[in-house]
Design a protein around this motif. Structure first.
Motif, short mmCIF file in Angstrom:
data_model
loop_
_atom_site.label_atom_id
_atom_site.label_comp_id
_atom_site.label_asym_id
_atom_site.label_seq_id
_atom_site.Cartn_x
_atom_site.Cartn_y
_atom_site.Cartn_z
N VAL A 3 -105.19 -41.74 -21.88
CA VAL A 3 -103.77 -41.43 -22.06
C VAL A 3 -103.59 -39.92 -22.03
O VAL A 3 -104.35 -39.20 -22.69
CB VAL A 3 -103.26 -42.00 -23.41
N ILE A 4 -102.59 -39.45 -21.27
CA ILE A 4 -102.29 -38.01 -21.29
C ILE A 4 -101.20 -37.76 -22.33
O ILE A 4 -100.19 -38.46 -22.38
CB ILE A 4 -101.92 -37.47 -19.87
N VAL A 15 -97.79 -38.65 -28.65
CA VAL A 15 -97.09 -39.53 -27.71
C VAL A 15 -97.62 -39.21 -26.32
O VAL A 15 -97.89 -38.04 -26.01
CB VAL A 15 -95.56 -39.30 -27.76
N GLY A 16 -97.80 -40.24 -25.48
CA GLY A 16 -98.33 -39.97 -24.15
C GLY A 16 -98.05 -41.06 -23.14
O GLY A 16 -97.30 -42.00 -23.42
N GLU A 38 -92.63 -53.18 -29.72
CA GLU A 38 -91.61 -53.68 -28.78
C GLU A 38 -90.34 -52.86 -28.89
O GLU A 38 -89.73 -52.51 -27.87
CB GLU A 38 -91.30 -55.16 -29.07
N ALA A 39 -89.93 -52.54 -30.13
CA ALA A 39 -88.67 -51.84 -30.33
C ALA A 39 -88.66 -50.51 -29.59
O ALA A 39 -87.65 -50.12 -29.00
CB ALA A 39 -88.44 -51.62 -31.83
N ARG A 40 -89.82 -49.82 -29.60
CA ARG A 40 -89.87 -48.51 -28.95
C ARG A 40 -90.34 -48.59 -27.50
O ARG A 40 -90.41 -47.58 -26.81
CB ARG A 40 -90.82 -47.59 -29.73
N GLY A 41 -90.77 -49.78 -27.09
CA GLY A 41 -91.28 -49.94 -25.73
C GLY A 41 -92.57 -49.17 -25.52
O GLY A 41 -92.87 -48.70 -24.42
N GLN A 42 -93.35 -49.00 -26.60
CA GLN A 42 -94.59 -48.22 -26.51
C GLN A 42 -95.79 -49.07 -26.90
O GLN A 42 -95.67 -50.00 -27.70
CB GLN A 42 -94.54 -47.05 -27.49
N ILE A 70 -101.04 -31.49 -26.51
CA ILE A 70 -100.14 -31.76 -25.37
C ILE A 70 -100.82 -31.27 -24.07
O ILE A 70 -101.33 -30.16 -24.02
CB ILE A 70 -98.76 -31.08 -25.59
N GLY A 71 -100.84 -32.17 -23.09
CA GLY A 71 -101.47 -31.83 -21.81
C GLY A 71 -102.91 -32.28 -21.71
O GLY A 71 -103.50 -32.29 -20.64
N THR A 72 -103.52 -32.66 -22.84
CA THR A 72 -104.92 -33.13 -22.79
C THR A 72 -104.95 -34.65 -22.59
O THR A 72 -103.98 -35.34 -22.87
CB THR A 72 -105.70 -32.77 -24.07
N THR A 73 -106.10 -35.13 -22.12
CA THR A 73 -106.25 -36.58 -21.94
C THR A 73 -107.20 -37.11 -23.01
O THR A 73 -108.26 -36.54 -23.25
CB THR A 73 -106.82 -36.87 -20.53
#
Ligand code: 5AD
Ligand code: SF4
Length: 490
Positions: free
Chosen positions: A474-475, A485-486, A441-445, A428-431
């Protein structure tokens, strides 16, 4: 059958990446022979199953599938069984599934065009013979083995029995690799290349040396030519495949070969990574006994080599590793892990574990749990021991009840989930750079994959539209035990 584009086939694949890639080659070969691929059994003239027999469950799946389709034989469909179950069961498949016409193990796929032609010729010959004999007998059949065919008659057979039987089975003698220029790769951005087929390790529980034949490597020249061709076609990620890629031996080094062109596995890996256009190179699977420090040196030296190693351990107990004939101790395994941990880039490590191998005590199992803590794997694929035909461990009593195996599996998976929950949080916080794989599509991700081989699902601002196959930054904003997740960095 060449030239007849109306002949259709359906192919379903079970099992590992080697099978998935073999199927891509089989599909390419069939298309070249004039067949057309269809999505359902109903539409197909020829139905093929590329099978897996690594554990009993996988094998049962195949026979369930075959019994489901008994009814289709009456519609004149032809059935073929390919892969590990085909090689393992051989002609016994004709007894268990009498409507099958073709049984071929992976070491005979080179002969596939020949077998397909024989299949068609034999089927039309059998139909004619049956026609000629109409009213007299309906039991004519044609048996073809290794290029020979003949009309056979016998006792009256059940209605669904095939008229034709063609086999392509290996005797662990073959030197053939299934190299073809007609591979029908399913993903246009990342693709597999086989560098070594078969296995000579004979771990005591494993059926692979019997189903995939002896170890045989392709020349590094031919691997590199295929990799360059893929780069020219726009592929950016290549995954080198073999049951044990670390025992790769360039045949150029054999008498009669060109010694100057000989490459070790680590050199081949580096050379693939240096091909212009290639951004990621992965390899699977490794065997700790043959895993050399030169692989880590190559990862350190060539940035396109992914910082991920899958190194199956199977057990954390040296006593059990010995019973499994794995040819290394816990300490030797941990030495390889230490090499990875001192690499210049943090390397993600994943593994395979078997629980409930004959004689596994609670103490042995606890050693495996302790190993998970010590290594802190990014993923563990764990399996209940399954006794397999022909293997040395079949003679050991499979004394651990299934419920106990299930309990150990559950304990192991729970422990590993805790380890991954903690370790994935650290991102978390890394790129991270990801290759875009698709959209949910369902999750919009969007779905991305990191060089570490982790799934990183991400959202994008309205102005940006990533394209599948592109590499984006992606961060990481949150984590789950099996994915990150990012948000897209714009
Ligand atoms: N029983 C359970 N798991 C097995 N594997 C291989 N053979 C068996 C078996 N007989 C597992 C090993 C291997 C992975 C591909 O499958 O963990 O690494
Ligand atoms: Fe099976 Fe062992 Fe060969 Fe892997 S190395 S395929 S586990 S025999």
């Amino acid at each position: 059958m060449s030239g007849d584009s109306s002949k259709t086939f359906y192919l379903e694949t079970f099992g590992c990446q080697m099978n998935v890639h073999d199927s891509e080659k089989v599909v390419g070969t069939l298309l070249q022979e004039g067949y057309r691929q269809v999505e359902t059994v109903e539409e197909a003239d020829l139905v093929l199953y590329n099978t897996c027999s690594i554990r009993d469950k996988a094998e049962q799946k195949v026979f369930n599938r075959l019994s489901d389709y008994k009814k289709y034989k009456k519609q004149g469909k032809t059935f073929g069984v390919l892969g590990c179950v085909a090689q393992q069961e051989g002609e016994k498949i004709f007894e268990r599934a009498p409507y099958v016409s073709l049984v071929a193990g992976s070491a005979s796929y080179r002969k596939l065009p020949e077998m397909l032609r024989q299949l068609e010729e034999a089927e039309s010959a059998a139909r004619e013979t049956a026609g000629e004999n109409a009213g007299l007998r309906d039991d004519a059949s044609v048996v073809v083995t290794a290029g020979k065919s003949g009309v056979k008659s016998g006792s009256r057979k059940p209605e669904a029995e095939s008229l034709v039987r063609i086999t392509g089975l290996d005797d662990r003698e073959t030197e053939d690799c299934f190299e073809t220029e007609f591979t029908a790769r399913t993903n246009p951005h990342r693709g597999y290349i086989t560098i070594i087929e078969g296995c000579d390790k004979f771990c005591s529980y494993c059926v692979v040396p019997y189903t995939r034949g002896k170890e045989r490597s392709r020349t590094s020249d031919s691997v590199l030519a295929e990799a360059r061709q893929m780069a020219d076609l726009g592929y950016t990620e290549i995954q080198l495949l073999g049951q044990n890629v670390n025992s790769y031996k360039d045949p150029a080094g054999k008498p009669g070969g060109d010694f100057r062109k000989t490459k070790t596995f680590a050199e081949l890996l580096a050379a693939v990574g240096e091909i212009p256009g290639i951004r990621r190179v992965r390899f699977t699977t490794s065997h700790p006994r043959d895993f050399g420090h030169d692989i880590i040196d190559a990862i350190d030296a060539v940035p396109t080599l992914c910082d991920h190693v899958h190194l199956p351990v199977q057990s954390g107990s040296t006593r059990l590793l010995d019973a499994m004939q794995r040819l290394y101790t816990r300490d030797q395994y941990l030495e390889r892990i230490a090499w990875m941990k001192s690499a210049k880039r943090p390397i993600s490590i994943t593994t395979d574990v078997i629980v409930g191998f004959p004689g596994e005590t609670e103490a042995d199992f606890n050693e495996t749990l302790g190993l998970l803590d010590e290594v802190s794997y990014d993923a563990v694929f764990s399996f209940k021991y399954s006794p397999r035909p022909n293997t040395p461990s079949l003679s050991l009593e499979d004394a651990i009840p299934d419920e106990e195996k299930a309990r150990r599996l559950d304990v192991l998976m729970t422990r590993q989930r805790e380890i991954q929950t903690a370790s994935y949080k650290r991102y978390i916080g890394t790129t991270c750079e990801v290759m875009v794989e698709g959209r949910n599509e369902a999750r919009g991700q969007w779905i991305g994959r990191t060089s570490h081989n982790k799934t990183l699902n991400f959202t994008v601002p309205a102005i940006a539209t990533p394209r599948v196959g592109n590499y984006v930054s992606v961060i990481v904003t949150s984590s789950f035990p099996n994915s990150l997740v990012g948000e897209l960095v714009v």
